[in-house]
Design a protein around this motif. Sequence first.
Motif, PDB file in Angstrom:
ATOM      1  N   PRO A   1      -7.914   6.202  -1.830  1.00  0.00           N
ATOM      2  CA  PRO A   1      -6.450   5.343  -1.374  1.00  0.00           C
ATOM      3  C   PRO A   1      -7.052   4.135  -2.028  1.00  0.00           C
ATOM      4  O   PRO A   1      -7.417   3.158  -0.532  1.00  0.00           O
ATOM      5  CB  PRO A   1      -7.101   5.690   0.130  1.00  0.00           C
ATOM      6  N   VAL A   2      -7.048   3.579  -3.005  1.00  0.00           N
ATOM      7  CA  VAL A   2      -6.924   1.817  -2.993  1.00  0.00           C
ATOM      8  C   VAL A   2      -5.650   1.112  -2.810  1.00  0.00           C
ATOM      9  O   VAL A   2      -4.889   1.301  -2.606  1.00  0.00           O
ATOM     10  CB  VAL A   2      -7.476   1.505  -4.039  1.00  0.00           C
ATOM     11  N   ALA A   3      -5.833  -0.601  -2.631  1.00  0.00           N
ATOM     12  CA  ALA A   3      -4.848  -0.990  -2.034  1.00  0.00           C
ATOM     13  C   ALA A   3      -3.706  -0.989  -3.404  1.00  0.00           C
ATOM     14  O   ALA A   3      -2.455  -0.969  -2.867  1.00  0.00           O
ATOM     15  CB  ALA A   3      -5.507  -2.965  -2.321  1.00  0.00           C
ATOM     16  N   ASP A   4      -4.077  -0.882  -4.398  1.00  0.00           N
ATOM     17  CA  ASP A   4      -2.592  -0.247  -5.493  1.00  0.00           C
ATOM     18  C   ASP A   4      -1.942   1.058  -4.448  1.00  0.00           C
ATOM     19  O   ASP A   4      -0.699   0.742  -4.693  1.00  0.00           O
ATOM     20  CB  ASP A   4      -2.938   0.123  -6.928  1.00  0.00           C
ATOM     21  N   PHE A   5      -2.664   1.787  -3.511  1.00  0.00           N
ATOM     22  CA  PHE A   5      -1.727   2.866  -3.639  1.00  0.00           C
ATOM     23  C   PHE A   5      -1.453   2.604  -1.893  1.00  0.00           C
ATOM     24  O   PHE A   5      -0.636   3.468  -1.439  1.00  0.00           O
ATOM     25  CB  PHE A   5      -2.487   4.463  -3.847  1.00  0.00           C
ATOM     26  N   THR A   6      -1.938   1.903  -1.264  1.00  0.00           N
ATOM     27  CA  THR A   6      -1.768   1.590   0.342  1.00  0.00           C
ATOM     28  C   THR A   6      -1.293   0.356   0.351  1.00  0.00           C
ATOM     29  O   THR A   6      -0.185   0.381   2.043  1.00  0.00           O
ATOM     30  CB  THR A   6      -2.980   2.365   0.801  1.00  0.00           C
TER      31      THR A   6
END
Length: 75
Positions: A32-37
């Motif tokens: 769950p890296v920033a690109d997805f969250t």
Amino acid sequence: MDRAKKIIKAYPPYGITGRGIGIAILDTGICPVADFTWGCNRIAAFKDFVNGIDTPYDDNGHGTHVSGLKNENYS
């Protein structure tokens, strides 16, 4: 690449954008890296069929990479 798309007429039909469509990726997991969250969580569901872990993770990195790929032509 644009030249090839024109030659083979590889464009989506008018009016079809793909917005609102979800996809499932069966792979090594997803981190769950920033690109997805960031802004909103775009990871709608996560299922670990091997270890039974409930929270998203990716101990290999391949699933996270594949999930982050984007087709610039149809976004």
